[in-house]
Design a protein around this motif. Structure first.
Motif, mmCIF file in Angstrom:
data_model
loop_
_atom_site.group_PDB
_atom_site.id
_atom_site.type_symbol
_atom_site.label_atom_id
_atom_site.label_comp_id
_atom_site.label_asym_id
_atom_site.label_seq_id
_atom_site.Cartn_x
_atom_site.Cartn_y
_atom_site.Cartn_z
ATOM 1 N N MET A 1 -13.962 36.047 23.703
ATOM 2 C CA MET A 1 -12.785 35.423 24.268
ATOM 3 C C MET A 1 -12.784 35.640 25.772
ATOM 4 O O MET A 1 -13.082 36.717 26.260
ATOM 5 N N SER A 2 -12.452 34.598 26.531
ATOM 6 C CA SER A 2 -12.428 34.649 27.982
ATOM 7 C C SER A 2 -11.096 34.096 28.483
ATOM 8 O O SER A 2 -10.565 33.139 27.915
ATOM 9 N N THR A 3 -10.560 34.707 29.535
ATOM 10 C CA THR A 3 -9.336 34.217 30.175
ATOM 11 C C THR A 3 -9.579 34.137 31.669
ATOM 12 O O THR A 3 -10.004 35.119 32.282
ATOM 13 N N THR A 4 -9.319 32.962 32.245
ATOM 14 C CA THR A 4 -9.496 32.761 33.679
ATOM 15 C C THR A 4 -8.271 32.058 34.230
ATOM 16 O O THR A 4 -7.753 31.125 33.605
ATOM 17 N N THR A 5 -7.814 32.495 35.393
ATOM 18 C CA THR A 5 -6.680 31.857 36.058
ATOM 19 C C THR A 5 -7.193 31.083 37.262
ATOM 20 O O THR A 5 -7.902 31.626 38.101
ATOM 21 N N TYR A 6 -6.812 29.812 37.311
ATOM 22 C CA TYR A 6 -7.225 28.911 38.383
ATOM 23 C C TYR A 6 -6.024 28.567 39.254
ATOM 24 O O TYR A 6 -4.875 28.593 38.785
ATOM 25 N N VAL A 45 -2.964 28.157 36.703
ATOM 26 C CA VAL A 45 -3.322 27.603 35.400
ATOM 27 C C VAL A 45 -4.234 28.616 34.723
ATOM 28 O O VAL A 45 -5.354 28.846 35.168
ATOM 29 N N THR A 46 -3.730 29.255 33.671
ATOM 30 C CA THR A 46 -4.497 30.261 32.954
ATOM 31 C C THR A 46 -5.089 29.624 31.713
ATOM 32 O O THR A 46 -4.376 29.031 30.897
ATOM 33 N N VAL A 47 -6.412 29.739 31.603
ATOM 34 C CA VAL A 47 -7.143 29.088 30.511
ATOM 35 C C VAL A 47 -7.806 30.146 29.643
ATOM 36 O O VAL A 47 -8.532 31.001 30.139
ATOM 37 N N ARG A 48 -7.529 30.076 28.342
ATOM 38 C CA ARG A 48 -8.193 30.937 27.365
ATOM 39 C C ARG A 48 -9.267 30.100 26.670
ATOM 40 O O ARG A 48 -9.019 28.947 26.310
ATOM 41 N N SER A 49 -10.440 30.701 26.514
ATOM 42 C CA SER A 49 -11.547 29.964 25.901
ATOM 43 C C SER A 49 -12.439 30.912 25.112
ATOM 44 O O SER A 49 -12.420 32.127 25.321
ATOM 45 N N ALA A 50 -13.218 30.318 24.233
ATOM 46 C CA ALA A 50 -14.125 31.099 23.390
ATOM 47 C C ALA A 50 -15.190 31.808 24.217
ATOM 48 O O ALA A 50 -15.643 32.894 23.864
ATOM 49 N N ALA A 51 -15.587 31.196 25.332
ATOM 50 C CA ALA A 51 -16.602 31.755 26.233
ATOM 51 C C ALA A 51 -16.226 31.326 27.652
ATOM 52 O O ALA A 51 -15.445 30.394 27.827
ATOM 53 N N GLY A 71 -9.238 27.180 43.633
ATOM 54 C CA GLY A 71 -9.856 28.490 43.506
ATOM 55 C C GLY A 71 -9.599 29.081 42.138
ATOM 56 O O GLY A 71 -8.963 28.479 41.284
ATOM 57 N N ALA A 72 -10.130 30.295 41.941
ATOM 58 C CA ALA A 72 -9.953 31.015 40.681
ATOM 59 C C ALA A 72 -9.638 32.467 40.993
ATOM 60 O O ALA A 72 -10.147 33.030 41.967
ATOM 61 N N LEU A 73 -8.766 33.074 40.181
ATOM 62 C CA LEU A 73 -8.393 34.472 40.369
ATOM 63 C C LEU A 73 -9.242 35.405 39.534
ATOM 64 O O LEU A 73 -9.469 36.536 39.907
ATOM 65 N N SER A 74 -9.634 34.964 38.356
ATOM 66 C CA SER A 74 -10.432 35.837 37.488
ATOM 67 C C SER A 74 -11.236 35.021 36.509
ATOM 68 O O SER A 74 -10.974 33.887 36.283
#
Length: 74
Positions: A1-6, A45-51, A71-74
């Motif tokens: 599981m991956s979480t990235t904030t854009y 915009v926080t996105v949760r994804s399988a990878a 940009g992206a925060l994480s």
């Protein structure tokens, strides 16, 4: 599981949130999209994804909705 904030520029209302949520949510592997709207500012915009996702794919989805990923925060 991956979480990235854009960081996304140009979103001003609930319609914007819906458009970005739909486009990003269509990307393969995305399991959830959470948006913290900042009208006339930089929205997160926080996105949760399988990878982890390719940022260029996310940027293209955001652009398809009519906005700019800055940009992206994480």
């Amino acid at each position: 599981m991956s979480t990235t904030t854009y960081l996304v520029q140009g979103m001003t209302c609930g319609h914007c949130v819906g458009s970005v949520s739909r486009e990003v949510g269509r990307l393969a592997g995305v399991t959830g999209v959470d948006i913290e709207l900042v009208p006339d500012g930089v929205t997160t915009v926080t996105v949760r994804s399988a990878a982890p996702l390719d940022t260029t794919r996310v940027a293209a989805a955001v652009a398809e909705a009519g906005y700019e990923l800055t940009g992206a925060l994480s």
